[in-house]
Design a protein around this motif. Structure first.
Motif, PDB file in Angstrom:
ATOM      1  N   ARG A 463       0.835  -1.200   0.000  1.00  0.00           N
ATOM      2  CA  ARG A 463       0.000   0.000   0.000  1.00  0.00           C
ATOM      3  C   ARG A 463       0.872   1.253   0.000  1.00  0.00           C
ATOM      4  NH1 ARG A 463      -2.353  -3.422   3.895  1.00  0.00           N
ATOM      5  NH2 ARG A 463      -4.383  -4.289   3.263  1.00  0.00           N
ATOM      6  N   THR A 464       0.204   2.384  -0.140  1.00  0.00           N
ATOM      7  CA  THR A 464       0.941   3.652  -0.204  1.00  0.00           C
ATOM      8  C   THR A 464       1.580   4.011   1.130  1.00  0.00           C
ATOM      9  OG1 THR A 464      -1.145   4.802   0.241  1.00  0.00           O
ATOM     10  CG2 THR A 464      -0.485   4.577  -2.064  1.00  0.00           C
ATOM     11  N   ASP A 465       1.051   3.482   2.251  1.00  0.00           N
ATOM     12  CA  ASP A 465       1.644   3.778   3.553  1.00  0.00           C
ATOM     13  C   ASP A 465       2.815   2.854   3.887  1.00  0.00           C
ATOM     14  OD1 ASP A 465       0.365   1.415   4.003  1.00  0.00           O
ATOM     15  OD2 ASP A 465      -0.945   2.133   5.610  1.00  0.00           O
ATOM     16  N   THR A 467       2.766  -0.445   4.201  1.00  0.00           N
ATOM     17  CA  THR A 467       2.374  -1.762   4.691  1.00  0.00           C
ATOM     18  C   THR A 467       2.225  -2.720   3.511  1.00  0.00           C
ATOM     19  OG1 THR A 467       0.032  -1.159   4.626  1.00  0.00           O
ATOM     20  CG2 THR A 467       1.220  -0.798   6.696  1.00  0.00           C
ATOM     21  N   GLU A 501      -0.170   2.196  -5.224  1.00  0.00           N
ATOM     22  CA  GLU A 501      -0.014   0.859  -4.675  1.00  0.00           C
ATOM     23  C   GLU A 501       0.745  -0.031  -5.665  1.00  0.00           C
ATOM     24  OE1 GLU A 501      -3.695   0.374  -1.543  1.00  0.00           O
ATOM     25  OE2 GLU A 501      -3.922  -0.478  -3.561  1.00  0.00           O
TER      26      GLU A 501
END
Length: 701
Positions: A463-465, A467, A501
């Motif tokens: 994901r973009t964060d 994770t 992503e």
């Protein structure tokens, strides 16, 4: 039982305690072993056959036609009591895990005379510890053991011989780990290597196109100007040993100066008192020469000469093995690269990084591959796969599979159909290989990704964060096996890929770690991806480096696909699906696509209505025409936001709305479309038509 009375040596008591090089001893000391009454053997424990060179035949007083490779035939010469004792010693060495054994025993010549013989064998085991081969020597020991009064002299000679032999064994042990020519040179160049040789300095040259090319010299400063490349017929000792295939032992400085007046003035500053130049012979042809120069000895005893001859044989075998290794490695890498895509296409709306890493041994040709397939309508296909085996056949099957997968995808088939047809293709090839594969088809406008898995690893989603998680994808059997067992159903897993992503596809070489469970390896990879750099190329390099760090012994194929974030303005989402007639899997895949797209575009409140109407139009097109249906979903922007469904077919007959029949089943299709859609219509499209409908959907917040 002591040596003088025919006793055996204890297993594991080889000189130096080291193994010899792991290579066939065929030809080992053959040129000089005859004078020493010494031969060699190579015993393949799997087949039971024991190869002996002609010197060994002479030791046993056997003619070549009297020995067919079966050790039991040696009973013709070995008395039963000695044979039983020798067999027991070999069995004990194999059972106890000993690396070697040694024994004295008697043989009976064809004239009936008994004479003493000595053998020493080295047990070669595989990575599991299982014994696979025994290599060693056999020599006439009659002179040693006939006179019991010289036992102490024999013991002294044995000690000297062990010290001398340790020179060969220590160097051979180091050379056993050399894979490339550079590795061989490094073993000889390093300080410890020179110490093992007992030489002050050394030079080594390889024969190429009738010339000797100097490839190593040590220590630094011992290179003689003008000798980097010399002709074989030049007046240098290396050329002489290559021409004659015989070693040249230079006994003194005077001998050196007289024999090689051109070379001697250039090496006087090294303080050389003697030298040994050895031909490097492999398969009866010279591949090079090595020179060992000494400042602390004058002359060479026969024992020292024998040791150096053995050393030259060891170096030659290691060099030949290294040359074959490098040739095979170049062939493997060239063939592998030829089978993989030459370049990765630029795909609008996506960033892509791919990597292929060959196995750590570097010699095998693998069946791992990746591919990126641009498709119409802003879509892209991503493929990762692994053909069973590590050989040229696996690579050939891989190349054919990559081509047919690309062709089936480009024809517009659904991901499930692409996989099923590829399985049938592989099953019909003249091969027993199967392949695991994962095919992901991504619509980069909507972010909808359809995943089909054939016995392969699940993909990962970052994901973009930062994770990262595994994407569980229901899978089918590997390609080839599903066709063989008549189970060609490949479920489709649909996920959404938001801008920024990244989808990761890989083969098991990136996941498997020695001594760990596959799930643990996948969890470790998930952590690496989550903690890795954002840049795709750097992330791909980081992941491959992790395999190198742990010494992975399998090929690795890796594909990273990232959907780009908000960039150029877009007119709205668009997704197209090709549904051939008579293909239930394609119809199911189209329904999955519609459902995922509707939810991805924020039309969840009207999802059931849109799915029902789209399904009705697709089924009508397939039922009332003989061709395929092409379904297109797109988002229209304007005063209000609309989701439009187009269903094209090859029939020019226009649909008509009618009342349901008496059975209450047929005839309700267009009534349903008219009731649920905000607006609908029919457009002529060349030789066919397009039935369309639109739904007003709220703008995404």
């Amino acid at each position: 039982m002591d040596a003088g009375s025919g006793g055996g040596e204890e297993p594991g008591s080889s000189p130096g305690g080291e193994r010899p090089e792991d290579d066939s001893p065929r030809g080992f000391l053959e040129a000089y072993g005859r004078g020493l009454r010494m031969g060699s053997f190579d015993w393949d424990l799997d087949s039971g056959l024991m190869h002996m060179d002609r010197n060994a035949h002479d030791v046993f007083d056997l003619r070549p036609e009297e020995y067919d490779g079966h050790p039991e035939n040696l009973g013709l010469r070995v008395p039963p009591s000695d044979a039983g004792r020798l067999d027991a010693m070999v069995s004990q060495a194999l059972k106890n895990g000993d690396e070697n054994y040694g024994a004295y025993f008697r043989i009976r010549t064809r004239e009936g005379e008994l004479r003493w013989t000595h053998t020493r064998g080295y047990v070669r085991r595989d990575e599991t510890g299982r014994p696979r081969r025994i290599v060693g020597i056999i020599r006439d020991a009659t002179d040693e053991l006939n006179d019991a009064t010289v036992q102490h002299e024999r013991a002294a000679r044995e000690a000297v011989r062990r010290r001398e032999t340790s020179v060969v064994q220590n160097t051979t042990a180091a050379l056993a780990h050399a894979r490339t020519v550079r590795d061989v040179i490094d073993v000889l160049r390093e300080t410890h290597g020179v110490e093992h040789l007992g030489a002050t300095s050394f030079v080594m040259g390889l024969v190429r196109a009738g010339r000797i090319h100097l490839v190593a010299e040590g220590p630094t400063g011992s290179f003689v100007p003008g000798t980097h490349v010399t002709r074989v017929d030049d007046p240098y000792p290396m050329g002489e040993v290559v021409r004659t295939l015989k070693p040249r032992f230079i006994e003194s400085p005077e001998d050196f100066a007289e024999s090689y007046p051109v070379l001697w003035p250039h090496i006087t500053h090294l303080g050389i008192h003697s030298a040994a130049y050895l031909p490097l012979i492999a398969q009866a042809r010279p591949i090079g020469a090595v020179g060992l120069l000494y400042h602390d000895r004058r002359g060479f005893s026969q024992s020292e000469r024998n040791v150096l001859v053995a050393l030259g044989s060891s170096i030659a075998q290691s060099l030949q093995r290294a040359m074959f290794y490098e040739q095979e490695k170049d062939l493997a890498q060239g063939l592998q690269q030829a089978m993989l895509p030459r370049s990765i296409p630029n795909v609008a709306g996506a960033d892509i990084a791919v990597r292929y890493r060959s196995a750590s041994l570097g010699r095998d040709i693998g069946g791992d591959w990746y591919d990126v397939i641009p498709l119409p309508g802003g879509r892209v296909g991503a493929v990762i796969g692994d053909v069973q085996g590590h050989d040229t056949h696996a690579a050939a099957v891989m190349g054919q599979l990559r081509i047919v997968l690309r062709a089936y995808a480009a024809e517009g088939h659904t991901p499930a159909t692409v996989m099923a047809r590829a399985s049938v293709f592989l099953h019909e090839l003249d091969t027993e290989r199967f392949a695991t594969c994962l095919y992901a088809e991504a619509d980069l406008t909507t972010g909808v990704v359809q995943i089909v898995r054939a016995g392969h690893l699940d993909p990962l989603l970052r994901r973009t964060d930062g994770t990262c998680r595994k994407v569980p994808a229901e899978g089918g059997l590997p390609l080839g096996l599903s066709a063989e067992f008549g189970r060609l159903e490949y479920p489709v897993t649909t996920v959404e890929l938001d801008p920024g992503e990244t989808l990761l596809l890989c083969t098991d070489g990136l996941v498997e770690q020695p001594g760990t469970d596959l799930d643990d390896g996948l969890q470790h990879l998930t952590t690496l991806v989550g903690n890795g750099p954002f840049d795709l190329d750097r992330l791909a390099d980081r992941l491959c480096s992790s395999v190198d760090a742990r010494g992975g012994d399998d090929d690795v194929a890796l594909l990273l696909l990232r959907r780009r974030g908000a960039g150029a303005p877009q007119s709205g989402g668009r997704l197209t699906e090709h549904v051939p007639p008579g293909d239930p899997d394609a119809l199911t895949a189209a329904r999955h696509m519609i459902r995922a797209a509707v939810r991805a575009w924020g039309a969840g409140e009207r999802a059931d209505e849109i799915e029902l109407v789209a399904d009705e139009l697709i089924v009508n097109a397939l039922m009332h025409t003989e061709g395929p249906a092409i379904v297109t979903l797109r988002v229209l922007t304007g005063p209000d936001r609309r989701l439009r469904v187009d269903v094209e077919d090859t029939s020019s007959a226009l649909p008509r709305r009618r009342e349901a029949g008496e059975d209450g089943v047929s005839g309700r299709g267009l009534l349903l479309v008219d009731r649920l859609a905000d607006v609908w219509g029919v457009e002529a499209r060349g030789g066919g038509k397009c039935v369309w409908c639109e739904f007003v959907v709220p703008a995404r917040t």
